[in-house]
Design a protein around this motif. Structure first.
Motif, PDB file in Angstrom:
ATOM      1  N   ARG A  73      57.206 -63.566 -28.806  1.00  0.00           N
ATOM      2  CA  ARG A  73      56.001 -62.855 -28.744  1.00  0.00           C
ATOM      3  C   ARG A  73      55.152 -63.354 -29.965  1.00  0.00           C
ATOM      4  N   ARG A 187      54.799 -62.003 -21.207  1.00  0.00           N
ATOM      5  CA  ARG A 187      53.566 -61.339 -20.423  1.00  0.00           C
ATOM      6  C   ARG A 187      52.895 -60.454 -21.488  1.00  0.00           C
ATOM      7  N   MET A 188      53.584 -59.915 -22.608  1.00  0.00           N
ATOM      8  CA  MET A 188      52.830 -59.238 -23.780  1.00  0.00           C
ATOM      9  C   MET A 188      52.190 -60.102 -24.536  1.00  0.00           C
ATOM     10  N   SER A 191      49.051 -61.340 -22.976  1.00  0.00           N
ATOM     11  CA  SER A 191      48.168 -60.144 -22.858  1.00  0.00           C
ATOM     12  C   SER A 191      47.136 -60.175 -24.182  1.00  0.00           C
ATOM     13  N   PHE A 194      45.056 -63.264 -24.826  1.00  0.00           N
ATOM     14  CA  PHE A 194      43.698 -63.044 -24.037  1.00  0.00           C
ATOM     15  C   PHE A 194      42.807 -62.401 -24.853  1.00  0.00           C
ATOM     16  N   ILE A 195      43.415 -61.213 -25.448  1.00  0.00           N
ATOM     17  CA  ILE A 195      42.235 -60.603 -26.289  1.00  0.00           C
ATOM     18  C   ILE A 195      41.872 -61.084 -27.543  1.00  0.00           C
TER      19      ILE A 195
END
Length: 251
Positions: A73, A187-188, A191, A194-195
């Motif tokens: 991550r 996935r996290m 996400s 993207f932010i």
């Protein structure tokens, strides 16, 4: 087939034919025995086997570090941040990987402390055997991974493997938990990436619109937007915000 290829194949076949003789040769067997047990003491053999096990675990450490910790991550988010800034190789890969490693060690410190106290230390002191040490070490790792893993991802691998549902996720094997944890982390990370991309994308669009309205079609928008993105990132203390978001999502 030319002469060079023929000689190469001949050499390969000779080496394959010599493998059984080499493997069962008495001098080699005796030498291996001297390496494993130079003093003839059974305890010395056990200590040598433990050393081989530890070296094997160390050789697999990068895979465990990537797939069973929050390293995935962190490094993906930092990579998204660098791409959003558009600074190409700044910061360099070495700095990003080093920062991700130390953040990983910071987050995983309580888990690794439990593994050390409950599994590694008793095993090295001959209080437990290898199987019990592995079971004890897997408990803290499973607890950490299951906390960050979605039930949907766990169900995917359970359904694919044909296993029945379990009442307690801790009863699942690591071969099921690790891949589910990995895709949940990806996935996290995507996400969060993207932010992070959104404010920098807005700056690029605004700069590109201004240049087009001024008729500067030959001037690359990135050349103008890059200083503004760096300035915005510094003014809002971007590194602090990104690292704070990562730590809050993990602790």
């Amino acid at each position: 087939m030319n002469r060079r290829n023929f000689l190469t194949l001949t050499l390969i076949f000779l080496l394959i034919a010599m493998i059984p003789q080499i493997a069962f040769a008495d001098p080699l067997t005796d030498s291996l025995g001297q390496i494993l047990n130079p003093s003839g003491d059974p305890k010395s053999t056990v200590d040598t086997v433990k050393l081989f096990i530890i070296l094997t675990v160390l050789s697999l450490a990068p895979s465990f570090l990537i797939l069973t910790t929050c390293f995935t991550r962190i490094i993906v988010v930092l990579s998204f941040l660098r791409n959003a800034l558009g600074t190409q190789q700044s910061p360099p890969n070495q700095i990003l990987i080093g920062l991700a490693l130390f953040l990983t060690f910071f987050v995983m410190q309580p888990t690794y402390s439990r593994v050390m106290n409950e599994a590694v230390t008793p095993f090295l002191e001959d209080e437990i055997n290898q199987e019990e040490a592995f079971e004890r070490a897997s408990i803290p790792m499973k607890e950490f991974m299951l906390k960050e893993t979605r039930e949907k991802d766990l169900a995917l691998f359970l359904r694919t493997s044909g296993k029945d549902n379990v009442d307690d996720p801790m009863d699942l094997s690591l071969t099921t938990i690790v891949p589910a944890f990995a895709i949940s982390e990806l996935r996290m990370a995507f996400s969060m990436g993207f932010i992070i991309y959104i404010p920098f994308l807005v700056i690029d669009m605004v700069v590109a619109s201004i240049l087009m309205s001024m008729g500067m079609f030959m001037l690359p928008p990135v050349m103008i937007s890059l200083p503004f993105k760096i300035l915005l990132f510094v003014l809002v203390d971007g590194w602090y915000l990104v690292v704070e978001s990562l730590l809050k999502s993990l602790i």
